[in-house]
Each structure stands twice: as C-alpha cells, then as structure tokens.
Design a protein around this motif. Structure first.
Motif, PDB file in Angstrom:
ATOM      1  N   PHE A 163      19.011 -42.324  -9.995  1.00 57.38           N
ATOM      2  CA  PHE A 163      20.349 -42.414  -9.414  1.00 57.38           C
ATOM      3  C   PHE A 163      20.588 -43.797  -8.812  1.00 57.38           C
ATOM      4  CE2 PHE A 163      22.798 -41.994  -5.424  1.00 57.38           C
ATOM      5  CZ  PHE A 163      24.029 -41.715  -5.983  1.00 57.38           C
ATOM      6  N   VAL A 199      29.211 -46.178  -2.754  1.00 59.31           N
ATOM      7  CA  VAL A 199      28.315 -45.137  -3.281  1.00 59.31           C
ATOM      8  C   VAL A 199      27.512 -44.530  -2.133  1.00 59.31           C
ATOM      9  CG1 VAL A 199      26.460 -44.655  -4.911  1.00 59.31           C
ATOM     10  CG2 VAL A 199      28.183 -46.359  -5.466  1.00 59.31           C
ATOM     11  N   LYS A 240      29.718 -42.389  -0.055  1.00 60.74           N
ATOM     12  CA  LYS A 240      30.114 -41.171  -0.755  1.00 60.74           C
ATOM     13  C   LYS A 240      29.035 -40.087  -0.684  1.00 60.74           C
ATOM     14  CE  LYS A 240      31.776 -39.818  -5.291  1.00 60.74           C
ATOM     15  NZ  LYS A 240      32.155 -40.368  -6.584  1.00 60.74           N
ATOM     16  N   PHE A 241      27.784 -40.512  -0.819  1.00 59.57           N
ATOM     17  CA  PHE A 241      26.741 -39.492  -0.902  1.00 59.57           C
ATOM     18  C   PHE A 241      25.987 -39.294   0.406  1.00 59.57           C
ATOM     19  CE2 PHE A 241      27.503 -40.821  -5.270  1.00 59.57           C
ATOM     20  CZ  PHE A 241      27.831 -39.592  -5.791  1.00 59.57           C
ATOM     21  N   ASP A 263      26.530 -35.720   2.300  1.00 60.87           N
ATOM     22  CA  ASP A 263      25.807 -34.655   1.623  1.00 60.87           C
ATOM     23  C   ASP A 263      24.309 -34.764   1.902  1.00 60.87           C
ATOM     24  OD1 ASP A 263      26.218 -32.400   0.101  1.00 60.87           O
ATOM     25  OD2 ASP A 263      25.389 -33.389  -1.677  1.00 60.87           O
ATOM     26  N   ALA A 264      23.828 -36.000   1.932  1.00 57.90           N
ATOM     27  CA  ALA A 264      22.389 -36.208   2.122  1.00 57.90           C
ATOM     28  C   ALA A 264      21.942 -35.803   3.522  1.00 57.90           C
ATOM     29  CB  ALA A 264      22.036 -37.675   1.859  1.00 57.90           C
ATOM     30  N   ILE A 265      22.823 -35.984   4.520  1.00 60.14           N
ATOM     31  CA  ILE A 265      22.405 -35.585   5.857  1.00 60.14           C
ATOM     32  C   ILE A 265      22.927 -34.194   6.207  1.00 60.14           C
ATOM     33  CG2 ILE A 265      22.132 -37.940   6.736  1.00 60.14           C
ATOM     34  CD1 ILE A 265      24.796 -37.595   8.157  1.00 60.14           C
ATOM     35  N   GLY A 266      23.423 -33.492   5.198  1.00 58.92           N
ATOM     36  CA  GLY A 266      23.752 -32.091   5.388  1.00 58.92           C
ATOM     37  C   GLY A 266      25.108 -31.819   6.007  1.00 58.92           C
ATOM     38  N   GLU A 297      28.907 -30.929   5.817  1.00 58.40           N
ATOM     39  CA  GLU A 297      29.776 -30.319   4.815  1.00 58.40           C
ATOM     40  C   GLU A 297      31.177 -30.898   4.969  1.00 58.40           C
ATOM     41  OE1 GLU A 297      29.506 -27.602   2.577  1.00 58.40           O
ATOM     42  OE2 GLU A 297      27.324 -27.479   2.726  1.00 58.40           O
ATOM     43  N   ASN A 301      34.696 -31.930   2.746  1.00 60.29           N
ATOM     44  CA  ASN A 301      35.394 -31.823   1.483  1.00 60.29           C
ATOM     45  C   ASN A 301      35.283 -33.157   0.728  1.00 60.29           C
ATOM     46  OD1 ASN A 301      37.299 -31.634  -0.484  1.00 60.29           O
ATOM     47  ND2 ASN A 301      38.821 -30.675   0.835  1.00 60.29           N
ATOM     48  N   PRO A 302      34.814 -33.129  -0.549  1.00 64.02           N
ATOM     49  CA  PRO A 302      34.579 -34.395  -1.256  1.00 64.02           C
ATOM     50  C   PRO A 302      35.824 -35.276  -1.361  1.00 64.02           C
ATOM     51  CG  PRO A 302      34.171 -32.499  -2.674  1.00 64.02           C
ATOM     52  CD  PRO A 302      34.384 -31.970  -1.311  1.00 64.02           C
ATOM     53  N   GLU A 349      36.204 -39.148  -0.158  1.00 64.15           N
ATOM     54  CA  GLU A 349      36.744 -40.217  -0.995  1.00 64.15           C
ATOM     55  C   GLU A 349      37.804 -41.016  -0.227  1.00 64.15           C
ATOM     56  OE1 GLU A 349      35.338 -40.805  -3.818  1.00 64.15           O
ATOM     57  OE2 GLU A 349      36.619 -42.507  -4.297  1.00 64.15           O
ATOM     58  N   ALA A 374      18.365 -32.864   9.723  1.00 63.22           N
ATOM     59  CA  ALA A 374      19.604 -32.632   8.968  1.00 63.22           C
ATOM     60  C   ALA A 374      19.365 -32.810   7.482  1.00 63.22           C
ATOM     61  CB  ALA A 374      20.680 -33.592   9.454  1.00 63.22           C
ATOM     62  N   GLY A 410      19.796 -30.034   4.785  1.00 63.82           N
ATOM     63  CA  GLY A 410      20.722 -30.239   3.669  1.00 63.82           C
ATOM     64  C   GLY A 410      20.073 -29.863   2.354  1.00 63.82           C
TER      65      GLY A 410
END
Lengths: 358, 429
Positions: A47, A299, A302-303, A306-309, A311, A313-314, A318, B14, B18
C-alpha cells in the motif's frame, strides 16, 4: 551546534564550488538517500509503495520538469499534464510496436517525443510572455488531451480509449503490468528519478542554468550580454518537456498500470504547478517537499482515522482532507511565499548560527 | 512527558482496537459521495450500505457472520480508486470499484491478488466471459445488454425495422460512455441503421448546447444516452429546451436518477431509462429496512430517497453480493469465507423467483443464474418511464439479444487476454 560550519576550511576554488560546501548538507542528503534506497523498500507495505512512495517520486519528477521551465527559465506553463500524456502514450506505442524493447529504453525514449511536442508549443514563448504564454500552453493542454481522446491509434483502438500496461519483463523479472512486484517498480522509478535529478542539478548549476536564470530575471538584459533567447527558451522547453514526459511514462507504466485520456486533463497540470510553487520555484529539492505535501499527505489523512479506530464517515474524511490540505497550502505560503525549499533554507541558516545568534 | 506517554499508549490501544473491530466478512465499497458524480452516487451507496446494515441487525449478518461494510471514498477519481483498492484489499473478500476507469485499473490486479470484483451493471462488458475474467462479475447485466435491450424496445424486438433510421448516441467521453460503442457499431452495420456517436466531454457535462445543436440539425429518430452524474441533468434540460420529443429519448440505467427528473417534473414526461432493477416500495425488504435501519436512525438516506430507483438498486446490488456470500457459505460449510470461496459463490448464484420472494425482493430484479462461462447472468430488465412525478415500469420484462452479444464478448475477452499475456484462462468445461 548540529550545523556548525566552523572548522570546514576551503583551501581551493574547486572545493569552494563543490555541490555541498557544508559537510552536514552532504550527510543529510546521504541519510535521505539511505532512507529512499534501503530503509523504505525494506519496511514499506504494498500500500505504501503504490499510494505514497511511487506517486511522490513520479510527481516530484514532473514538478522538477515544470520547475526547469517555470522556476529556472521563467516561462509559465499550464500544459504539464498534456506533456506527461505525450510521454505515456509514446511509451505505450513504443512498447506495443516493439515488444522486444527494454522498458527503460522505451521510457527514456518517450521523453524525446514529449520534448519535440514541447518545443513546438514553446515556439510562441519567443513572442509572448507571462500570463499570455500561460494561455498559449493551456492550448497545448486542451489540444493534446483532445488528441488522446480522438486519435484511437494512440490507444491501439481500445474501445474505452484507455491505455493498459501489459506485463513487461526485463532480464527475467516482471517490471511492469499487474504481475510486477511493487518493490521492483519502486527501484526502477527511484533509479530514473535519482539519475534525472542529478543531471538536472548539474544542468541548472552550470552554464545552461545560468543562461536560463538570466532569461528569467530579465530577458532584454540577457539578450544584451549575448544570450540567444530563442535557444535559451527552446532548450528550456525541450529539457522540461523531456523530464515531464519521462515522469508521465513512469507514472503510468510503473505505478498506475492504466490511464484514460482524461487523467491528463487540466487538474493534473494544476496539481503539478501547485507542487512546484509550494515546493519552491527555482529549486530542485522543493519539488520533492511539495510532492510529499500534496500527494502523500492526503493519503495519510485519508487513512489515519481508520487506522486509529475512529469511525468517521468516509465522505466527511474526504471533505476534511480537502480543507486540511488547502489550509496547509495557505499556511505555508503565508509564512514563506517562496515555498518549502526557501523555508528549509531559512531554518538551515538559523541552525548554522544556533545556539549563538548574533 | 507523562502526558505524551499516555497519549502514545492510547493511540496504540486505539490502533489495536481498530484492527480488532474489522472482524466478519469485509466487503469494502469504493464509494463516491463527493465530486462531480456525488448526486447519483449517494443514493446508490446508501442503498448498498442500508441493506448490509439491515442484514446485520435482522439476521446477525449472513449465515451468522456479521458483514463489515466499510466505505472508502474515491470521488470517482481513478487515482484515489487505486489508493482505496490497495488500502482495503488486505482482508477484503470482494472489491466494488464503482467506476469503469477504476475497474479497468483493478481488473488485471485481481488475478494476482485473488479478490473478486463485483461491478453490477457496469465495468467492462466482456467480463461476462468468466473463463477469461475469472475474478470479475458484472451481473445482472452488462452495458452491451443494456444497449441491446434499448434497441429491442425501440424496434419492437425486430431490429430490422430500424433499417434506415438514425440513432444518436449521446455519451460521456470517458471509458464508461464508450463502453457500448463496439456493440452498437456492430448492430448498426448488421441491421442498417445509422449510428451517430455524440461525445460529451467531462468539462461540457453541464453545458451541452453544442451537442444538442447537432441533434437538432441531424434530427435523429432516437437519442440514446450513456450519461452519468451532472451530464444527465444537462442533457435532459437541453432536450426540453430544444423540444426534442421525450418519448424518443432513452437512457442507460445510470441515466434514470429521480433527483434529475424531479427537477424537470412534467417536462420530462415520457423519457425512458432501461433498468435491471425496479423500485418496489411495498416490498417486504423495504419494511425490514425501515424497521431495522431507517427508523433507528442508522441510515444516511432521507425519507423520500427510500423510494428512488437508485436507492433500491443499491439494495439489489448488496442483495446479490449477500446471495453470493450465502451460496459460498452453504457450499463450503463455513461462515467466514475467503475471497476465493466467495468467487465460487458469485459464480454459482441461482437467484430464482422463489428465492427472491424469500428475500422479500419480488420484482426488484429479474431472476438469473451465473456460471463459470457466464459471469453476467443476463437477467434482462425493464424500461422505466417518467410520468411527470415518478418512474413507472413501462414495458414487459426485456431480454438482451445474447446470441448477438456472446460472440462479441468472447472475441473482446480473448483480445484482452492476449494484450495482457500471460493471462490465466480457466477451463469452464
């Protein structure tokens, strides 16, 4: 303290003119190169390769090409993406017409085509300047993208009009296409980018670079001291489009794997222009810093949630992304209008006299 | 310093949390709720999302395993699409690329990564040939199916009646818009009608005066539109302005967006759009969506959106995926299936009328089945017509002319495999 230049005596002119008169600069570059050549490839995931390392290098190279033209020779261009497209389509035609051709040869050759097209569209620069020239290069942008769409021979009559990179082997290793390993592609891109960057640094420091800078700073004065403006501007267009074309071919062949004509449309030109401006016009290092800010940072943003958990809305992410990057661009341009490279220069100068400023 | 350490510890926790939350069946969706196509994307994404949420809330997932339906935003940009594909492919059992451009990029990689692509009603039409495109699925119908059904409808199932007529093909100048051209050109040659391709550039989507001037001059018997996003609204407005008869104006299934038509209202009456799904506001599945998702406030959709064609198509898309997962679970006897098991499942879907009734989706999609050599299913569809205030089904169940399409699919698939050699080809016998 870290950047203490005391004790570094230059005893000859050659030493004083060397690429790194300050030892720490050379060490720093050594560390960067070590990271790029050894540490990143060993630690990066697929990635990271595909979405950060390789695009940053390709965009840096494209911005470097633009910087030769805009930053060093002072000719504003808005047609960068189209010249990248010429490189990519030329490489595609070369590879499909001569399947035996080595991919590196094809990529380096494809720059010749974009160079020729660049010179053709650079001709108006002899008569018009500044914003008017920008409009003339905008014509190149629109015309070439239109050509990519309409001239189906370029995409080998692919019904979708896109170019798709086949599997290409080099000395028994797959280097392009879906079967290629990202690390091989990364090394190929890195090798070509390193090579072109070294050549460009030397070019811009030498006689040709001085001719370009003279043209940029005041073309009448340059003409009076005997510089041929026709030659100076056209060489700038040729070298710039060559680098940009190679960047386009690299990007499509070794990173993206496929591209439709619309990819080379004006937003890409702007993106590269922003990289060059935010990095610093008239600088080589700035292109890399600018590309990290414009290409890699979104980038990461953006990610990251999610990586740190978190939640989120994508779509919101953006929007946040666009706002953050925009705010950062404004922030950096306010604190240093000459770009990140100049910012680094200032920090470095402060570091040299730190901790005893006078 | 202490603060920093505790912050770092929290961050590490976290991150691990996740990673742990990503359990179940990971079915990421490369959504586009931003960018020029957002208006058409949002109802579809909402439908897909709500169906999976409903399954999780009602049945505890599929076969008892919860579905992890995450979205990754692409804004319909190919570059970001590849980013999203790379980011989500780790534990994903399927990838839903949602743009022909992204599909073209991802398609060759799926053979290497061994993840099935689900591109319901979009992407590359020759993906129907499952022996070449092992990992790609575009059920219940391809663009060539859509083009064929439109031709069947306007010719009354006898293409020879089109001889001598002129059909304008108004399309987005993008891989998506060009997709049906090879089929239409072939049909034009065979049946003697004149095909007039009129491209609309991405920059001209909102202002199509030049294209419609050409249409007014050429006076085609029909205008067939392959439009998306802002292009649809632009074309419909221009059609009204130039007084082109709406009943001779037809669109693909992505050109039938309620939002665009509501803006036109009465003026759009008579416009038709082919569709592989039909909205059924009274279906059982809608009641379940309302009960388990919408009324709880878990949905991102608005009340009026629930009856839209696109929202309900989103439901159908997720339902097909869920059916593929269920088929695979039943066959392999495992809840947590892998990507390659899902590939088998998607290849062996048998969606019968009885099964649709069981799912509470009678009439929302036509029954179809897939097989190794047929990854499209060719379910056919219906012509939806705008009556001034809503879409209504205005035709019997239509079928594409598979006999004409099949040889083209096989030839195009073989060409693709050859251009991308070495390309693995499965034996479907």
């Amino acid at each position: 303290m870290f950047y203490n230049t005391a004790g570094q005596f230059k005893t000859s002119y050659t030493k004083d003119q060397s690429l790194f008169p300050v030892k720490q600069d050379a060490i720093l570059l050594g560390v960067v190169l070590l990271c790029a050549w050894i540490i990143f490839p060993m630690t990066a995931s697929e990635f990271t390769f595909k979405t950060m390392l390789m695009p940053v290098l390709c965009y840096s190279l494209a911005a470097l090409g633009l910087n030769v033209l805009t930053g060093f020779a002072g000719q504003l261009s808005l047609g960068t993406a189209a010249f990248m497209g010429v490189g990519a389509f030329a490489c595609y035609k070369l590879i499909t017409i001569f399947p035996e051709m080595n991919i590196i040869v094809a990529i380096l050759l494809s720059g010749v085509f974009s160079s020729a097209v660049g010179v053709a569209f650079g001709l108006p620069s002899l008569r018009i300047k500044g914003f008017y020239l920008a409009i003339a290069t905008l014509a190149a942008q629109f015309f070439l993208v239109w050509l990519f769409e309409k001239w189906h021979w370029l995409s080998n009559h692919n019904p979708s009009g896109a170019i798709e990179v086949p599997n290409i082997d080099m000395f028994g290793i797959t280097v392009a296409g879906p079967n290629a390993a990202p690390v091989t592609q990364y090394y190929l891109i890195l090798a070509i980018v390193t090579l072109i960057t070294i050549v460009t640094i030397n070019l811009t420091r030498g006689n040709q670079g001085r001719i370009w800078k003279a043209t940029r700073d005041m073309d009448i004065a340059a003409e009076l001291i005997g510089i041929n403006l026709l030659k100076s501007k056209l060489t700038a267009f040729a070298v710039s489009s060559y680098i940009v074309g190679v960047a386009g071919a690299l990007f499509v062949f070794l990173n993206l794997g496929a591209a439709e004509p619309n990819f080379f449309d004006i937003p890409l030109s702007f993106k590269i222009l922003f990289i060059a401006i935010i990095g610093g016009l008239g600088s080589v290092m700035g292109n890399f810093m600018g590309a990290i800010l414009i290409v890699a940072l979104p980038v990461v943003i953006k990610f990251l949630p999610d990586a740190i958990g978190l939640e989120i809305n994508p779509a919101t992410v953006e929007h946040l992304n666009i706002m953050t990057v925009g705010a950062l661009i404004i922030f950096f341009l306010i604190i240093e209008p000459h770009g990140l490279a100049r910012l680094w220069q200032l920090i470095r100068e402060k570091l040299i006299i730190w901790p005893f400023p006078h | 310093m202490k603060k920093l350490t505790s912050f770092a510890a929290a961050a590490v926790m976290a991150i691990t949390a996740g990673a742990a939350s990503a359990e179940g069946l990971s079915t990421p969706n490369l959504s586009y709720r931003t960018g020029p196509f957002a208006a058409t994307g949002i109802p579809l994404m909402n439908g897909q999302r709500d169906y999976m949420l409903m399954l999780n809330a009602r049945d505890g997932g599929i076969g008892g395993v919860p579905v992890d339906f995450s979205e990754c935003e692409t804004g319909y940009s190919t570059e970001k699409g590849v980013e999203c594909y790379e980011a989500t492919k780790g534990d994903a059992i399927v990838t839903q690329p949602w743009s022909t451009g992204i599909t073209l990029q991802v398609l060759p990689k799926t053979n290497v990564d061994e993840i099935p692509i689900l591109a319901p009603g979009y992407g590359f039409s020759p993906m129907a040939d499952g022996s070449v495109f092992n990992w790609a699925f575009n059920m219940p119908g391809s663009y060539w199916d859509a083009a064929s059904m439109i031709l069947n409808e306007i010719s009354g199932n006898d293409l020879s009646t089109l001889s001598g007529q002129k059909i304008a093909f108004l399309h987005l100048d993008h891989p998506f818009g060009k997709e049906p051209l090879p089929f239409l050109e072939n049909m034009a040659e065979e049946h003697g009608f004149e095909l007039l391709p009129i491209p609309v550039g991405l920059k001209e989507m909102q202002n199509q005066s030049a294209q419609w001037l050409q249409i007014r001059r050429e006076r085609p018997d029909y205008v067939v539109m392959w439009g998306w996003g802002a292009m649809n609204a632009g074309a419909l407005t221009e059609a009204v302005k130039t007084r082109y008869p709406m009943d001779q104006f037809l669109g693909v299934w992505w050109s039938g967006h309620d939002g665009d038509m509501e803006a036109l209202g009465e003026a759009g009456t008579g416009y038709r759009s082919i569709s592989y799904s039909a909205p059924q506001p009274d279906a059982q599945v809608m009641a379940d969506i309302r009960e388990y998702v919408f009324d709880k406030g878990d949905s991102l959709a608005t009340e009026s959106e629930l009856d839209w064609v696109f929202y309900q198509r989103g439901l159908v898309i997720s339902a097909m995926l869920a059916e593929g997962i269920k088929t695979a679970q039943d066959h392999f006897g495992e809840g947590e299936i892998t990507a390659s098991q899902l590939r088998w499942g998607l290849e062996n879907i048998n969606l019968t009328d009885e099964r649709l009734a069981e799912m509470g989706m009678t009439g929302m999609v036509a029954p179809f089945s897939t097989s190794c050599s047929n990854h499209t299913g060719h379910a056919g569809g219906w012509m939806l017509q705008w009556n001034g205030s809503e879409w209504e089904v205005a035709s019997d169940h239509l079928m594409p002319d598979s006999e004409a399409i099949r040889p083209l699919e096989v030839a195009a698939a073989a060409e693709y495999a050859e251009a991308n050699a070495p390309w693995p080809i499965a034996d479907c016998e």
